[in-house]
Design a protein around this motif. Structure first.
Motif, mmCIF file in Angstrom:
data_model
loop_
_atom_site.group_PDB
_atom_site.id
_atom_site.type_symbol
_atom_site.label_atom_id
_atom_site.label_comp_id
_atom_site.label_asym_id
_atom_site.label_seq_id
_atom_site.Cartn_x
_atom_site.Cartn_y
_atom_site.Cartn_z
ATOM 1 N N SER A 30 44.947 46.676 43.177
ATOM 2 C CA SER A 30 44.694 45.614 42.208
ATOM 3 C C SER A 30 43.212 45.542 41.847
ATOM 4 O O SER A 30 42.360 46.111 42.528
ATOM 5 C CB SER A 30 45.138 44.269 42.766
ATOM 6 O OG SER A 30 46.514 44.264 42.991
ATOM 7 N N VAL A 31 42.933 44.814 40.782
ATOM 8 C CA VAL A 31 41.571 44.660 40.282
ATOM 9 C C VAL A 31 41.320 43.198 39.972
ATOM 10 O O VAL A 31 42.214 42.494 39.515
ATOM 11 C CB VAL A 31 41.384 45.490 38.988
ATOM 12 C CG1 VAL A 31 40.120 45.139 38.276
ATOM 13 C CG2 VAL A 31 41.415 46.970 39.285
ATOM 14 N N VAL A 32 40.103 42.733 40.221
ATOM 15 C CA VAL A 32 39.700 41.390 39.825
ATOM 16 C C VAL A 32 38.418 41.518 38.997
ATOM 17 O O VAL A 32 37.562 42.347 39.289
ATOM 18 C CB VAL A 32 39.488 40.457 41.044
ATOM 19 C CG1 VAL A 32 38.354 40.939 41.928
ATOM 20 C CG2 VAL A 32 39.229 39.035 40.582
ATOM 21 N N PHE A 33 38.324 40.738 37.936
ATOM 22 C CA PHE A 33 37.139 40.713 37.088
ATOM 23 C C PHE A 33 36.570 39.305 37.081
ATOM 24 O O PHE A 33 37.309 38.334 37.003
ATOM 25 C CB PHE A 33 37.487 41.087 35.636
ATOM 26 C CG PHE A 33 37.895 42.508 35.460
ATOM 27 C CD1 PHE A 33 36.935 43.499 35.287
ATOM 28 C CD2 PHE A 33 39.228 42.862 35.450
ATOM 29 C CE1 PHE A 33 37.309 44.809 35.115
ATOM 30 C CE2 PHE A 33 39.611 44.177 35.279
ATOM 31 C CZ PHE A 33 38.656 45.155 35.113
ATOM 32 N N PHE A 34 35.257 39.186 37.153
ATOM 33 C CA PHE A 34 34.595 37.904 36.963
ATOM 34 C C PHE A 34 33.171 38.165 36.509
ATOM 35 O O PHE A 34 32.653 39.265 36.663
ATOM 36 C CB PHE A 34 34.630 37.031 38.228
ATOM 37 C CG PHE A 34 34.169 37.711 39.481
ATOM 38 C CD1 PHE A 34 32.832 37.716 39.842
ATOM 39 C CD2 PHE A 34 35.084 38.328 40.317
ATOM 40 C CE1 PHE A 34 32.412 38.329 41.000
ATOM 41 C CE2 PHE A 34 34.667 38.932 41.485
ATOM 42 C CZ PHE A 34 33.323 38.938 41.824
ATOM 43 N N THR A 35 32.547 37.157 35.914
ATOM 44 C CA THR A 35 31.197 37.330 35.395
ATOM 45 C C THR A 35 30.178 37.307 36.521
ATOM 46 O O THR A 35 30.468 36.873 37.636
ATOM 47 C CB THR A 35 30.846 36.223 34.377
ATOM 48 O OG1 THR A 35 30.835 34.975 35.066
ATOM 49 C CG2 THR A 35 31.841 36.177 33.242
ATOM 50 N N HIS A 36 28.981 37.749 36.194
ATOM 51 C CA HIS A 36 27.933 37.889 37.206
ATOM 52 C C HIS A 36 27.517 36.561 37.828
ATOM 53 O O HIS A 36 26.984 36.539 38.919
ATOM 54 C CB HIS A 36 26.708 38.561 36.591
ATOM 55 C CG HIS A 36 25.999 37.698 35.595
ATOM 56 N ND1 HIS A 36 26.443 37.549 34.300
ATOM 57 C CD2 HIS A 36 24.904 36.917 35.720
ATOM 58 C CE1 HIS A 36 25.632 36.720 33.670
ATOM 59 N NE2 HIS A 36 24.690 36.335 34.496
ATOM 60 N N GLY A 37 27.754 35.450 37.177
ATOM 61 C CA GLY A 37 27.289 34.167 37.685
ATOM 62 C C GLY A 37 28.198 33.499 38.701
ATOM 63 O O GLY A 37 27.857 32.469 39.264
ATOM 64 N N VAL A 38 29.363 34.070 38.951
ATOM 65 C CA VAL A 38 30.305 33.458 39.901
ATOM 66 C C VAL A 38 29.848 33.775 41.329
ATOM 67 O O VAL A 38 29.605 34.922 41.676
ATOM 68 C CB VAL A 38 31.737 33.999 39.677
ATOM 69 C CG1 VAL A 38 32.697 33.455 40.719
ATOM 70 C CG2 VAL A 38 32.222 33.644 38.279
ATOM 71 N N TRP A 39 29.742 32.739 42.153
ATOM 72 C CA TRP A 39 29.371 32.949 43.553
ATOM 73 C C TRP A 39 30.544 33.607 44.259
ATOM 74 O O TRP A 39 31.689 33.154 44.165
ATOM 75 C CB TRP A 39 29.043 31.642 44.231
ATOM 76 C CG TRP A 39 27.913 30.878 43.624
ATOM 77 C CD1 TRP A 39 27.093 31.281 42.602
ATOM 78 C CD2 TRP A 39 27.480 29.578 43.983
ATOM 79 N NE1 TRP A 39 26.174 30.314 42.319
ATOM 80 C CE2 TRP A 39 26.384 29.250 43.153
ATOM 81 C CE3 TRP A 39 27.892 28.658 44.925
ATOM 82 C CZ2 TRP A 39 25.713 28.038 43.231
ATOM 83 C CZ3 TRP A 39 27.229 27.452 45.011
ATOM 84 C CH2 TRP A 39 26.138 27.153 44.175
#
Length: 127
Positions: A30-39
């Motif tokens: 699986s893959v997860v994507f999130f922006t750079h600002g998420v802790w």
């Protein structure tokens, strides 16, 4: 990861963040994507075998990484052309020249900026 922390626009302070963390558990592959600002952080691994993490960073097309990419050519051939574009391997402006890969992009952006500046002047003079 700690939901909503991208809105804070800052890094966590010492001792902050872990109490609001939510685990992301997914099946293998699986893959997860999130922006750079998420802790976010990796928790302790309890399962046997290795954990594999791939960090991919994408920028606007006009930007280039300072470090040369070492992309497997066979991987590019196995996947859709869009992957090559996203990795910066394909020149989507189709402006390759003797001056270098980004010369055409720079010239295009200079024209775009000149047009924008001219339109801005016209709007301000008409106001």
């Amino acid at each position: 990861m700690v939901p909503g922390t991208h809105k804070l626009r800052r890094a966590p302070k010492k001792g902050e963040g872990h109490n609001g963390g939510v685990p992301i558990e997914m099946p293998k592959g699986s893959v997860v994507f999130f922006t750079h600002g998420v802790w976010h952080w990796q928790g302790d691994r309890t399962e046997p075998s290795d954990r594999v993490t791939l960090h991919a960073h994408f920028n606007r097309g006009i930007l280039r990484s300072l470090e040369p990419k070492k992309t497997d050519v066979q991987m590019l051939h196995r996947n859709a052309p869009r992957l090559g574009e996203m990795l910066g391997e394909d020149d989507w402006f189709d402006k390759m020249s003797a001056q270098g890969r980004d010369y055409g992009r720079f010239a295009y952006m200079a024209k775009l900026r000149a047009f924008t500046d001219q339109r801005k002047r016209e709007i301000l003079e008409g106001a």
